[in-house]
Design a protein around this motif. Sequence first.
Motif, PDB file in Angstrom:
ATOM      1  N   ILE A 187      19.003  10.281  18.857  1.00  0.00           N
ATOM      2  CA  ILE A 187      17.556  10.102  18.712  1.00  0.00           C
ATOM      3  C   ILE A 187      17.304   9.215  17.507  1.00  0.00           C
ATOM      4  N   ARG A 188      16.526   8.163  17.716  1.00  0.00           N
ATOM      5  CA  ARG A 188      16.098   7.288  16.621  1.00  0.00           C
ATOM      6  C   ARG A 188      14.677   7.671  16.240  1.00  0.00           C
ATOM      7  N   ILE A 189      14.477   7.893  14.957  1.00  0.00           N
ATOM      8  CA  ILE A 189      13.136   8.099  14.410  1.00  0.00           C
ATOM      9  C   ILE A 189      12.793   6.804  13.696  1.00  0.00           C
ATOM     10  N   LEU A 190      11.764   6.138  14.163  1.00  0.00           N
ATOM     11  CA  LEU A 190      11.396   4.860  13.562  1.00  0.00           C
ATOM     12  C   LEU A 190      11.147   5.031  12.074  1.00  0.00           C
ATOM     13  N   GLY A 191      11.799   4.196  11.298  1.00  0.00           N
ATOM     14  CA  GLY A 191      11.645   4.231   9.849  1.00  0.00           C
ATOM     15  C   GLY A 191      12.570   5.213   9.151  1.00  0.00           C
ATOM     16  N   GLU A 192      13.320   6.027   9.918  1.00  0.00           N
ATOM     17  CA  GLU A 192      14.187   7.028   9.292  1.00  0.00           C
ATOM     18  C   GLU A 192      15.641   6.933   9.705  1.00  0.00           C
ATOM     19  N   GLY A 193      15.939   6.392  10.858  1.00  0.00           N
ATOM     20  CA  GLY A 193      17.326   6.256  11.291  1.00  0.00           C
ATOM     21  C   GLY A 193      17.628   7.020  12.563  1.00  0.00           C
ATOM     22  N   ALA A 252       6.912  17.767  11.766  1.00  0.00           N
ATOM     23  CA  ALA A 252       7.707  18.946  12.125  1.00  0.00           C
ATOM     24  C   ALA A 252       8.843  18.567  13.077  1.00  0.00           C
ATOM     25  N   LEU A 253       8.546  17.702  14.039  1.00  0.00           N
ATOM     26  CA  LEU A 253       9.565  17.255  14.984  1.00  0.00           C
ATOM     27  C   LEU A 253      10.684  16.507  14.262  1.00  0.00           C
ATOM     28  N   HIS A 254      10.310  15.608  13.384  1.00  0.00           N
ATOM     29  CA  HIS A 254      11.303  14.860  12.613  1.00  0.00           C
ATOM     30  C   HIS A 254      12.167  15.808  11.781  1.00  0.00           C
ATOM     31  N   ASN A 255      11.531  16.764  11.121  1.00  0.00           N
ATOM     32  CA  ASN A 255      12.266  17.714  10.286  1.00  0.00           C
ATOM     33  C   ASN A 255      13.267  18.519  11.107  1.00  0.00           C
ATOM     34  N   GLU A 256      12.855  18.929  12.298  1.00  0.00           N
ATOM     35  CA  GLU A 256      13.750  19.693  13.177  1.00  0.00           C
ATOM     36  C   GLU A 256      14.931  18.837  13.630  1.00  0.00           C
ATOM     37  N   ILE A 257      14.664  17.595  13.968  1.00  0.00           N
ATOM     38  CA  ILE A 257      15.742  16.694  14.398  1.00  0.00           C
ATOM     39  C   ILE A 257      16.716  16.473  13.255  1.00  0.00           C
ATOM     40  N   ILE A 258      16.207  16.248  12.066  1.00  0.00           N
ATOM     41  CA  ILE A 258      17.058  16.029  10.903  1.00  0.00           C
ATOM     42  C   ILE A 258      17.881  17.277  10.597  1.00  0.00           C
ATOM     43  N   ALA A 259      17.261  18.456  10.732  1.00  0.00           N
ATOM     44  CA  ALA A 259      17.972  19.707  10.461  1.00  0.00           C
ATOM     45  C   ALA A 259      19.028  20.009  11.529  1.00  0.00           C
ATOM     46  N   ALA A 260      18.709  19.721  12.780  1.00  0.00           N
ATOM     47  CA  ALA A 260      19.617  20.046  13.884  1.00  0.00           C
ATOM     48  C   ALA A 260      20.665  18.969  14.121  1.00  0.00           C
ATOM     49  N   GLY A 261      20.387  17.761  13.659  1.00  0.00           N
ATOM     50  CA  GLY A 261      21.266  16.639  13.978  1.00  0.00           C
ATOM     51  C   GLY A 261      22.164  16.218  12.835  1.00  0.00           C
ATOM     52  N   LYS A 262      22.987  15.266  13.178  1.00  0.00           N
ATOM     53  CA  LYS A 262      23.854  14.653  12.183  1.00  0.00           C
ATOM     54  C   LYS A 262      23.517  13.171  12.150  1.00  0.00           C
ATOM     55  N   PRO A 263      23.311  12.611  10.960  1.00  0.00           N
ATOM     56  CA  PRO A 263      22.972  11.189  10.872  1.00  0.00           C
ATOM     57  C   PRO A 263      24.077  10.320  11.472  1.00  0.00           C
ATOM     58  N   VAL A 264      23.654   9.289  12.178  1.00  0.00           N
ATOM     59  CA  VAL A 264      24.587   8.291  12.678  1.00  0.00           C
ATOM     60  C   VAL A 264      24.756   7.278  11.556  1.00  0.00           C
ATOM     61  N   ALA A 265      25.988   7.019  11.200  1.00  0.00           N
ATOM     62  CA  ALA A 265      26.274   6.098  10.090  1.00  0.00           C
ATOM     63  C   ALA A 265      25.670   4.724  10.360  1.00  0.00           C
ATOM     64  N   ASP A 266      25.217   4.079   9.306  1.00  0.00           N
ATOM     65  CA  ASP A 266      24.600   2.759   9.423  1.00  0.00           C
ATOM     66  C   ASP A 266      25.535   1.725  10.038  1.00  0.00           C
ATOM     67  N   GLU A 269      27.746   2.332  12.326  1.00  0.00           N
ATOM     68  CA  GLU A 269      28.044   2.719  13.705  1.00  0.00           C
ATOM     69  C   GLU A 269      26.995   2.112  14.622  1.00  0.00           C
ATOM     70  N   LEU A 270      27.420   1.392  15.624  1.00  0.00           N
ATOM     71  CA  LEU A 270      26.484   0.796  16.569  1.00  0.00           C
ATOM     72  C   LEU A 270      26.387   1.683  17.795  1.00  0.00           C
ATOM     73  N   GLU A 271      25.318   2.438  17.892  1.00  0.00           N
ATOM     74  CA  GLU A 271      25.093   3.362  18.995  1.00  0.00           C
ATOM     75  C   GLU A 271      23.710   3.104  19.584  1.00  0.00           C
ATOM     76  N   ASP A 272      23.645   3.063  20.913  1.00  0.00           N
ATOM     77  CA  ASP A 272      22.338   2.962  21.560  1.00  0.00           C
ATOM     78  C   ASP A 272      21.624   4.296  21.426  1.00  0.00           C
ATOM     79  N   SER A 273      20.328   4.249  21.201  1.00  0.00           N
ATOM     80  CA  SER A 273      19.538   5.474  21.121  1.00  0.00           C
ATOM     81  C   SER A 273      19.165   5.924  22.526  1.00  0.00           C
ATOM     82  N   ASP A 274      19.301   7.226  22.768  1.00  0.00           N
ATOM     83  CA  ASP A 274      18.862   7.803  24.036  1.00  0.00           C
ATOM     84  C   ASP A 274      17.352   7.981  24.032  1.00  0.00           C
ATOM     85  N   LEU A 275      16.795   8.091  22.843  1.00  0.00           N
ATOM     86  CA  LEU A 275      15.382   8.379  22.688  1.00  0.00           C
ATOM     87  C   LEU A 275      14.892   7.765  21.389  1.00  0.00           C
TER      88      LEU A 275
END
Length: 94
Positions: free
Chosen positions: A3-9, A46-60, A62-68
Amino acid sequence: MIIRILGEGQYRVDESAVADLNTIDAKIEQAVEGGDQEALTAQLTALHNEIIAAGKPVADDELEDSDLILPSADATLDEVRELLEESQEGLLPG
């Protein structure tokens, strides 16, 4: 799922977390339907916070397509309304 959050990674989020995220997604839809910018901003945050808490950052490097791709927390009602109109499922699948 990435998941990509615009402006956050990008964040790698386990599919099992999507159900919890959908609860917030429903609140985002309600805020847009009600024309409530303050509630929209709070729920996007709240959604962003949950994603950040539940997820692991993709390294800068690393070239990965976002699913969302999700809008930033300061997105306007019109911006999010447009995204919702393009989707049959809200901002998140499921």
